[in-house]
Design a protein around this motif. Structure first.
Motif, PDB file in Angstrom:
ATOM      1  N   LEU A  48       7.955  13.901  29.702  1.00 51.77           N
ATOM      2  CA  LEU A  48       7.331  13.299  28.329  1.00 51.77           C
ATOM      3  C   LEU A  48       5.778  13.127  28.062  1.00 51.77           C
ATOM      4  O   LEU A  48       5.246  12.821  27.324  1.00 51.77           O
ATOM      5  CB  LEU A  48       8.043  12.031  28.294  1.00 51.77           C
ATOM      6  N   ASP A  49       5.073  14.428  28.917  1.00 55.57           N
ATOM      7  CA  ASP A  49       3.518  14.416  28.714  1.00 55.57           C
ATOM      8  C   ASP A  49       2.907  13.466  29.356  1.00 55.57           C
ATOM      9  O   ASP A  49       1.550  13.443  29.056  1.00 55.57           O
ATOM     10  CB  ASP A  49       3.303  14.829  27.380  1.00 55.57           C
ATOM     11  N   ALA A  50       3.249  12.351  29.932  1.00 56.49           N
ATOM     12  CA  ALA A  50       2.764  11.323  30.532  1.00 56.49           C
ATOM     13  C   ALA A  50       2.486  11.454  32.127  1.00 56.49           C
ATOM     14  O   ALA A  50       3.015  10.701  32.876  1.00 56.49           O
ATOM     15  CB  ALA A  50       3.540   9.850  30.506  1.00 56.49           C
ATOM     16  N   VAL A  51       1.409  12.378  32.197  1.00 54.52           N
ATOM     17  CA  VAL A  51       1.257  12.777  33.606  1.00 54.52           C
ATOM     18  C   VAL A  51       0.508  11.516  34.545  1.00 54.52           C
ATOM     19  O   VAL A  51       1.052  11.310  35.560  1.00 54.52           O
ATOM     20  CB  VAL A  51       0.137  14.079  33.782  1.00 54.52           C
ATOM     21  N   ASP A  52      -0.379  10.921  33.981  1.00 55.16           N
ATOM     22  CA  ASP A  52      -1.071   9.740  34.485  1.00 55.16           C
ATOM     23  C   ASP A  52      -0.162   8.824  34.987  1.00 55.16           C
ATOM     24  O   ASP A  52       0.115   8.248  36.165  1.00 55.16           O
ATOM     25  CB  ASP A  52      -1.981   9.177  33.704  1.00 55.16           C
ATOM     26  N   VAL A  53       0.934   8.329  34.086  1.00 54.60           N
ATOM     27  CA  VAL A  53       1.977   7.388  34.375  1.00 54.60           C
ATOM     28  C   VAL A  53       2.941   7.817  35.410  1.00 54.60           C
ATOM     29  O   VAL A  53       3.143   6.989  36.310  1.00 54.60           O
ATOM     30  CB  VAL A  53       2.765   6.881  33.008  1.00 54.60           C
ATOM     31  N   ALA A  54       3.127   9.263  35.306  1.00 56.68           N
ATOM     32  CA  ALA A  54       4.017   9.809  36.475  1.00 56.68           C
ATOM     33  C   ALA A  54       3.358   9.539  37.901  1.00 56.68           C
ATOM     34  O   ALA A  54       4.012   9.058  38.847  1.00 56.68           O
ATOM     35  CB  ALA A  54       4.382  11.062  36.008  1.00 56.68           C
ATOM     36  N   PHE A  55       2.142   9.803  37.888  1.00 58.52           N
ATOM     37  CA  PHE A  55       1.597   9.674  39.011  1.00 58.52           C
ATOM     38  C   PHE A  55       1.497   7.920  39.660  1.00 58.52           C
ATOM     39  O   PHE A  55       2.081   7.823  40.834  1.00 58.52           O
ATOM     40  CB  PHE A  55      -0.049   9.932  39.068  1.00 58.52           C
TER      41      PHE A  55
ATOM     42  N   VAL B 288      -1.589   4.576  28.179  1.00 65.53           N
ATOM     43  CA  VAL B 288      -2.593   3.578  28.570  1.00 65.53           C
ATOM     44  C   VAL B 288      -1.945   2.418  28.976  1.00 65.53           C
ATOM     45  O   VAL B 288      -2.109   1.555  29.932  1.00 65.53           O
ATOM     46  CB  VAL B 288      -3.966   3.541  27.609  1.00 65.53           C
ATOM     47  N   LEU B 289      -1.377   1.780  27.733  1.00 68.29           N
ATOM     48  CA  LEU B 289      -0.505   0.671  27.964  1.00 68.29           C
ATOM     49  C   LEU B 289       0.360   0.735  29.104  1.00 68.29           C
ATOM     50  O   LEU B 289       0.412  -0.631  29.817  1.00 68.29           O
ATOM     51  CB  LEU B 289       0.212   0.352  26.516  1.00 68.29           C
ATOM     52  N   ILE B 290       1.140   1.600  29.185  1.00 68.86           N
ATOM     53  CA  ILE B 290       2.236   1.680  30.512  1.00 68.86           C
ATOM     54  C   ILE B 290       1.352   1.761  31.725  1.00 68.86           C
ATOM     55  O   ILE B 290       1.894   0.937  32.581  1.00 68.86           O
ATOM     56  CB  ILE B 290       3.056   2.795  30.031  1.00 68.86           C
ATOM     57  N   LEU B 291       0.608   2.255  31.754  1.00 68.61           N
ATOM     58  CA  LEU B 291      -0.514   2.486  33.049  1.00 68.61           C
ATOM     59  C   LEU B 291      -0.843   0.852  33.470  1.00 68.61           C
ATOM     60  O   LEU B 291      -0.587   0.311  34.769  1.00 68.61           O
ATOM     61  CB  LEU B 291      -1.687   3.044  32.899  1.00 68.61           C
ATOM     62  N   THR B 292      -1.324   0.138  32.479  1.00 66.61           N
ATOM     63  CA  THR B 292      -1.456  -1.245  32.677  1.00 66.61           C
ATOM     64  C   THR B 292      -0.452  -2.135  33.126  1.00 66.61           C
ATOM     65  O   THR B 292      -0.401  -2.944  33.936  1.00 66.61           O
ATOM     66  CB  THR B 292      -2.126  -1.887  31.423  1.00 66.61           C
ATOM     67  N   ALA B 293       0.959  -1.671  32.197  1.00 62.93           N
ATOM     68  CA  ALA B 293       1.916  -2.345  32.686  1.00 62.93           C
ATOM     69  C   ALA B 293       2.657  -2.323  33.862  1.00 62.93           C
ATOM     70  O   ALA B 293       3.012  -3.389  34.718  1.00 62.93           O
ATOM     71  CB  ALA B 293       3.122  -2.303  31.458  1.00 62.93           C
ATOM     72  N   ILE B 294       2.669  -1.061  34.543  1.00 61.57           N
ATOM     73  CA  ILE B 294       3.001  -0.820  35.956  1.00 61.57           C
ATOM     74  C   ILE B 294       2.455  -1.536  36.806  1.00 61.57           C
ATOM     75  O   ILE B 294       3.129  -2.009  37.601  1.00 61.57           O
ATOM     76  CB  ILE B 294       2.888   0.742  36.226  1.00 61.57           C
ATOM     77  N   VAL B 295       1.079  -1.674  36.902  1.00 65.59           N
ATOM     78  CA  VAL B 295       0.291  -2.429  37.620  1.00 65.59           C
ATOM     79  C   VAL B 295       0.753  -3.896  37.899  1.00 65.59           C
ATOM     80  O   VAL B 295       0.708  -4.655  38.761  1.00 65.59           O
ATOM     81  CB  VAL B 295      -1.195  -2.138  37.667  1.00 65.59           C
ATOM     82  N   VAL B 296       0.787  -4.388  36.404  1.00 62.42           N
ATOM     83  CA  VAL B 296       1.220  -5.692  36.419  1.00 62.42           C
ATOM     84  C   VAL B 296       2.417  -6.119  36.896  1.00 62.42           C
ATOM     85  O   VAL B 296       2.491  -7.079  37.628  1.00 62.42           O
ATOM     86  CB  VAL B 296       0.701  -6.335  35.000  1.00 62.42           C
ATOM     87  N   GLY B 297       3.358  -5.029  36.683  1.00 66.36           N
ATOM     88  CA  GLY B 297       4.815  -5.123  37.208  1.00 66.36           C
ATOM     89  C   GLY B 297       4.805  -5.159  38.642  1.00 66.36           C
ATOM     90  O   GLY B 297       5.505  -6.073  39.337  1.00 66.36           O
ATOM     91  N   ILE B 298       4.125  -4.471  39.315  1.00 66.71           N
ATOM     92  CA  ILE B 298       4.065  -4.510  41.035  1.00 66.71           C
ATOM     93  C   ILE B 298       3.570  -5.802  41.354  1.00 66.71           C
ATOM     94  O   ILE B 298       3.876  -6.203  42.167  1.00 66.71           O
ATOM     95  CB  ILE B 298       3.411  -3.168  41.428  1.00 66.71           C
ATOM     96  N   SER B 299       2.638  -6.322  40.569  1.00 66.70           N
ATOM     97  CA  SER B 299       1.912  -7.640  40.897  1.00 66.70           C
ATOM     98  C   SER B 299       3.062  -8.794  40.930  1.00 66.70           C
ATOM     99  O   SER B 299       3.330  -9.521  42.012  1.00 66.70           O
ATOM    100  CB  SER B 299       0.778  -8.135  40.135  1.00 66.70           C
ATOM    101  N   THR B 300       3.722  -8.690  39.914  1.00 67.58           N
ATOM    102  CA  THR B 300       4.722  -9.732  39.633  1.00 67.58           C
ATOM    103  C   THR B 300       5.921  -9.693  40.599  1.00 67.58           C
ATOM    104  O   THR B 300       6.691 -10.459  41.321  1.00 67.58           O
ATOM    105  CB  THR B 300       5.387  -9.811  38.217  1.00 67.58           C
ATOM    106  N   THR B 301       6.400  -8.074  40.773  1.00 71.30           N
ATOM    107  CA  THR B 301       7.413  -8.016  41.770  1.00 71.30           C
ATOM    108  C   THR B 301       7.120  -8.383  43.322  1.00 71.30           C
ATOM    109  O   THR B 301       7.884  -9.237  43.836  1.00 71.30           O
ATOM    110  CB  THR B 301       7.562  -6.382  41.848  1.00 71.30           C
ATOM    111  N   ALA B 302       5.872  -8.359  43.689  1.00 67.59           N
ATOM    112  CA  ALA B 302       5.190  -8.595  44.863  1.00 67.59           C
ATOM    113  C   ALA B 302       5.270 -10.196  45.264  1.00 67.59           C
ATOM    114  O   ALA B 302       5.867 -10.552  45.998  1.00 67.59           O
ATOM    115  CB  ALA B 302       3.843  -7.982  45.210  1.00 67.59           C
TER     116      ALA B 302
END
Lengths: 183, 128
Positions: A44-51, B78-92
């Motif tokens: 889905l072209d989100a390479v940063d998210v995939a990393f 960009v939004l999801i990058l932030t959400a993943i990091v916040v997600g791992i914090s809450t999971t931990a």
């Protein structure tokens, strides 16, 4: 085509997680689930998210869950009866969400509202304004730098919380073990 | 909607199936580790929903190469990058709570914890 296969695998993995009672297998399948979704993010072209998903979702979170299993128990208790009420709640919520998708722009449509506003400005101007080729990086680290700082605060707070929660148990556990050895 | 719309909605439908699977695990399972696994499944499904909406067919990853290209929308990423990091914090943090509960009660099953609480408060087993 390959994204449909990956999506189907994701759904199968999730259903297997519901059915399995052995928590070690559940945690391993959660890792598989994260890795599959990382593959899907690349498509889905989100390479940063995939990393990040491959490193954090499939890596760190699996390690944390395995650590939790080592400190607690590995088997889930089998409930006496099949829970019907949750199933009804989930089906109704799912049906409402499905109804909501009918009005959504179709997948991959370039004319969807999400692509018409804010985003084109970043695509056109971030190269000259920030000078970083990766648009995601320039938004994350520059345009929304303070937000990323706030994200670090969240990680820091979570770290403090975990230290406070688990800091005291190490000593007590050791004392318990000593007492068991003596008794 | 017609039959031709189904390929355009397949992503969203699978995402909803995944969300509901996660929700079902959280609501119906008594084991606390399993509940957190349910939360993780739900979370990842939300990430997929956002990223799916940012995709343009024929587009490419939003990295400027100097050639004129169609880019997928970088803002959900960009939004999801932030959400993943916040997600791992809450999971931990959640997992740390589970470990602490397991230490205090000797079990991580919800009903057994409720029973122990009831006995500690009223001094006897629960009467139905």
């Amino acid at each position: 085509m390959i994204d449909i296969v990956l999506l189907t695998f994701l759904a199968l993995t999730a259903l297997a997680i519901v059915r399995l009672r052995h928590l070690f297998a559940v945690v391993m399948l959660t890792g598989v689930y994260s890795l599959l979704s990382a593959g899907l993010f690349v498509l889905l072209d989100a390479v940063d998210v995939a990393f990040i998903e491959a490193a954090v979702g499939a890596g760190i979170s699996t390690v944390l869950m395995l650590g939790t299993l080592a400190l607690t128990s590995r088997r889930e208790k089998v409930p006496g009866r099949i829970p019907v009420l949750p199933l009804i709640v989930v089906l109704i919520t799912g049906a409402a969400l499905l109804y909501g998708t009918l009005d959504m722009p179709r997948f991959g449509d370039a004319g969807a509202p999400i692509h018409r506003h804010v985003a084109p400005r970043y695509i056109h101007d971030s190269g000259t304004e920030i000078g970083v080729p990766n648009i995601v990086t320039s938004v994350l680290a520059s345009y929304r730098g303070f937000d990323t700082l706030g994200e670090l605060t969240v990680i820091f707070t979570a770290g403090i919380g975990i230290l406070l929660l688990l800091g005291g148990t190490g000593g007590r556990r050791r004392k318990d073990e000593e007492m068991e050895e003596e008794g | 909607m017609t039959l031709a719309d189904i390929p355009g909605l397949y992503n969203y439908w699978i995402v909803i199936l995944l969300m509901m699977t996660g929700l079902y695990i959280v609501v119906s399972r008594g084991n606390l580790v399993k509940k957190i696994v349910g939360l993780v499944i739900f979370q990842t499904a939300v990430f997929l929903l956002y990223i799916s909406m940012g995709k343009i067919i024929g587009g490419t990853a939003p990295i400027l190469t100097g050639r004129p290209e169609i880019f997928s929308n970088p803002l959900p990423h960009v939004l999801i990058l932030t959400a993943i990091v916040v997600g791992i914090s809450t999971t931990a943090l959640g997992l740390a709570l589970v470990v602490r509960i397991g230490d205090a009660y000797g079990t991580i099953e919800e009903d057994e914890i409720a029973k122990a609480d009831h006995e500690a408060e009223f001094g006897g087993p629960e009467t139905p």
